[in-house]
Design an enzyme around this catalytic site. Structure first.
Site, PDB file in Angstrom:
ATOM      1  N   SER A  50     -33.794  41.675  10.591  1.00  0.00           N
ATOM      2  CA  SER A  50     -33.203  42.984  10.904  1.00  0.00           C
ATOM      3  C   SER A  50     -32.884  43.720   9.602  1.00  0.00           C
ATOM      4  O   SER A  50     -32.904  43.130   8.509  1.00  0.00           O
ATOM      5  CB  SER A  50     -31.918  42.796  11.717  1.00  0.00           C
ATOM      6  N   ASP A 102     -37.150  43.550  12.938  1.00  0.00           N
ATOM      7  CA  ASP A 102     -36.419  43.734  14.197  1.00  0.00           C
ATOM      8  C   ASP A 102     -35.601  45.030  14.118  1.00  0.00           C
ATOM      9  O   ASP A 102     -34.853  45.243  13.151  1.00  0.00           O
ATOM     10  CB  ASP A 102     -35.489  42.518  14.380  1.00  0.00           C
ATOM     11  N   ASP A 104     -37.348  51.303  16.615  1.00  0.00           N
ATOM     12  CA  ASP A 104     -36.446  51.441  17.758  1.00  0.00           C
ATOM     13  C   ASP A 104     -35.949  52.879  17.850  1.00  0.00           C
ATOM     14  O   ASP A 104     -34.970  53.269  17.223  1.00  0.00           O
ATOM     15  CB  ASP A 104     -35.268  50.467  17.607  1.00  0.00           C
ATOM     16  N   HIS A 157     -27.468  42.987  23.715  1.00  0.00           N
ATOM     17  CA  HIS A 157     -27.293  42.070  22.586  1.00  0.00           C
ATOM     18  C   HIS A 157     -25.919  41.397  22.636  1.00  0.00           C
ATOM     19  O   HIS A 157     -24.996  41.912  23.266  1.00  0.00           O
ATOM     20  CB  HIS A 157     -27.419  42.842  21.260  1.00  0.00           C
ATOM     21  N   HIS A 184     -35.491  41.852  24.629  1.00  0.00           N
ATOM     22  CA  HIS A 184     -34.390  41.705  23.656  1.00  0.00           C
ATOM     23  C   HIS A 184     -33.186  41.115  24.383  1.00  0.00           C
ATOM     24  O   HIS A 184     -33.131  41.092  25.613  1.00  0.00           O
ATOM     25  CB  HIS A 184     -34.021  43.080  23.076  1.00  0.00           C
ATOM     26  N   GLY A 185     -32.218  40.678  23.586  1.00  0.00           N
ATOM     27  CA  GLY A 185     -30.977  40.197  24.195  1.00  0.00           C
ATOM     28  C   GLY A 185     -31.181  38.986  25.077  1.00  0.00           C
ATOM     29  O   GLY A 185     -30.550  38.862  26.121  1.00  0.00           O
ATOM     30  N   ALA A 186     -32.056  38.079  24.646  1.00  0.00           N
ATOM     31  CA  ALA A 186     -32.423  36.953  25.523  1.00  0.00           C
ATOM     32  C   ALA A 186     -31.611  35.688  25.274  1.00  0.00           C
ATOM     33  O   ALA A 186     -31.990  34.612  25.734  1.00  0.00           O
ATOM     34  CB  ALA A 186     -33.907  36.677  25.390  1.00  0.00           C
ATOM     35  N   ASP A 196     -31.084  35.676  18.931  1.00  0.00           N
ATOM     36  CA  ASP A 196     -30.283  35.653  17.710  1.00  0.00           C
ATOM     37  C   ASP A 196     -28.908  35.035  17.984  1.00  0.00           C
ATOM     38  O   ASP A 196     -28.491  34.061  17.355  1.00  0.00           O
ATOM     39  CB  ASP A 196     -30.129  37.086  17.168  1.00  0.00           C
TER      40      ASP A 196
HETATM   41  P1  13P Z   1     -29.310  38.241  21.474  1.00  0.00           P
HETATM   42  O1  13P Z   1     -28.104  38.927  20.942  1.00  0.00           O
HETATM   43  O2  13P Z   1     -29.229  38.038  22.955  1.00  0.00           O
HETATM   44  O3  13P Z   1     -29.621  36.970  20.771  1.00  0.00           O
HETATM   45  O4  13P Z   1     -30.564  39.231  21.236  1.00  0.00           O
HETATM   46  C1  13P Z   1     -31.203  39.273  19.990  1.00  0.00           C
HETATM   47  C2  13P Z   1     -32.150  40.402  19.872  1.00  0.00           C
HETATM   48  O5  13P Z   1     -32.503  41.068  20.815  1.00  0.00           O
HETATM   49  C3  13P Z   1     -32.663  40.694  18.541  1.00  0.00           C
HETATM   50  O6  13P Z   1     -33.452  41.844  18.517  1.00  0.00           O
HETATM   51  O1  G3H Z   2     -30.619  42.856  17.845  1.00  0.00           O
HETATM   52  C1  G3H Z   2     -29.942  42.598  16.895  1.00  0.00           C
HETATM   53  C2  G3H Z   2     -30.085  41.299  16.214  1.00  0.00           C
HETATM   54  O2  G3H Z   2     -29.257  40.334  16.830  1.00  0.00           O
HETATM   55  C3  G3H Z   2     -29.820  41.450  14.752  1.00  0.00           C
HETATM   56  O3  G3H Z   2     -28.482  41.640  14.523  1.00  0.00           O
HETATM   57  O4  G3H Z   2     -28.372  43.686  13.105  1.00  0.00           O
HETATM   58  O5  G3H Z   2     -26.518  41.979  13.137  1.00  0.00           O
HETATM   59  O6  G3H Z   2     -28.700  41.466  12.035  1.00  0.00           O
HETATM   60  P1  G3H Z   2     -27.998  42.245  13.109  1.00  0.00           P
HETATM   61 ZN    ZN Z   3     -32.792  43.357  19.866  1.00  0.00          ZN
END
Ligand code: 13P
Ligand code: G3H
Ligand code: ZN
Length: 320
Positions: free
Chosen positions: A50, A82, A104, A184, A220-222, A265
């Site tokens: 990211s 990301d 995004d 997320h 995302h957000g998995a 993540d």
């Molecule tokens: P999580 O917060 O569910 O792990 O999602 C991570 C994500 O979508 C990173 O782009």
């Molecule tokens: O979608 C977000 C990811 O979990 C990355 O998080 O921006 O804190 O590195 P971050």
């Molecule tokens: Zn994400």
């Protein structure tokens, strides 16, 4: 072994009907844990970085750490940006050799989202890189108060199937991140924990009916926010009350319905934190980082082995 192209990983995943784990990395321990887990499970892998990870670790450190991981392993590894938020950041990563980037523009009006996504696609495709776009607005830490204020996911705009078709056609994006109630972070639901899987099916069907083929979708957000890890964090002095993730059974349906890339993540963060907290609590005299980062890294590895084997079903597909 050099990087493997994201495009090739996607093509094989679509054919083999499994999902690719896209795991976020910020430091050496996370990279080691994820790569070792995938190596042992013979799973193809997307490491994703990211903007925040680049700011934290420095892009050069991350690049060199990934180079080390790639040279020490046999599995195919792709590197992905990301949540790129500008054309300039995407360009930087494309120029650095990332095999895919995400732009995004989900917070923008549809026409502006298309405009910036198209611009990234045009540059990326000239430089052997592929692009993930996003349509709909995820809820959670990125777009509202989210977990920073201890709140739960709210708001958000679900992806509309017809708009998804129009977005893909107009932008030329190679894959699409969708909003189906996903968010997320560690506080995804209050009450019922479910994704809108019927909407996912409708999006996939609309893309198919529009002759876009078996078009790859991204979830995302998995993170499933495993209860046993949250309990461990809380047992050892943490404070994550009511943390809730996506049930792994929903992720499995999402995989079968065409989510080819699945982003994780938060689960890595919780596994790492649980390991560190345990050592700090059980042995407060300890101050050698290797003694707490080592067990924390092992926790992450166990988690990733489970995900690729039992949830994403990409284990055993590294050399297809
Ligand atoms: P999580 O917060 O569910 O792990 O999602 C991570 C994500 O979508 C990173 O782009
Ligand atoms: O979608 C977000 C990811 O979990 C990355 O998080 O921006 O804190 O590195 P971050
Ligand atoms: Zn994400």
């Amino acid at each position: 072994m050099p990087l493997t192209h994201t495009r090739d990983l996607f093509a094989k995943a679509l054919k083999g009907k499994y999902a690719l784990g896209a795991f976020n990395v910020n430091n050496m321990e996370l990279i080691q844990a994820i790569v070792e887990a995938c190596e042992e499970e013979k799973a193809p892998l997307i490491l994703q970085i990211s903007k925040g990870a680049r700011q934290y670790a420095n892009p050069v450190y991350l690049k060199k750490l990934i180079e080390a991981a790639v040279s020490l392993s046999n599995i195919p590894i792709a590197v992905h940006l990301d949540h790129g938020d500008t054309f300039e950041l995407c360009k930087e990563c494309i120029d650095e050799g990332f095999t895919s980037v995400m732009i995004d523009g989900s917070h923008l009006p549809m026409d502006k989202n298309i405009e910036v996504t198209k611009k990234v696609v045009e540059y990326a495709h000239k430089h052997n890189c592929v692009v993930e776009g996003e349509l709909g607005k995820l809820v959670g830490a990125q777009h509202d108060d989210g977990e920073e204020t201890g709140g739960y996911s709210k708001g958000g705009v679900y992806t509309n199937p017809d708009e998804a078709v129009a977005f893909v056609k107009a932008s030329g994006a190679d894959s699409l991140a969708i909003a189906i109630g996903n968010s997320h972070g560690a506080y995804k639901f209050k009450g019922t924990q479910h994704l809108d899987l019927e909407r996912l099916k409708a999006i996939k069907k609309a893309l198919m009916d529009a002759n876009l083929g078996d078009y790859p979708l991204v979830l995302h957000g998995a993170s499933s926010v495993p209860k046993e890890l949250v309990d461990e964090v809380n047992k050892y002095g943490g404070k994550m009350p009511d943390a809730q993730g996506v049930p792994e059974s929903d992720i499995e349906v999402a995989r079968r319905t065409g989510c080819t890339k699945v982003n994780i993540d938060t689960d890595l963060r919780i596994a790492l934190t649980a390991g560190i907290r345990k050592v700090f609590t059980e042995n407060p005299k300890e101050f050698d980082p290797r003694k707490y980062l080592g067990p924390a890294r092992a926790n992450v590895k166990t988690l990733v082995r489970h995900k690729v084997k039992n949830v994403l079903c990409c284990a055993g597909h590294a050399f297809d």
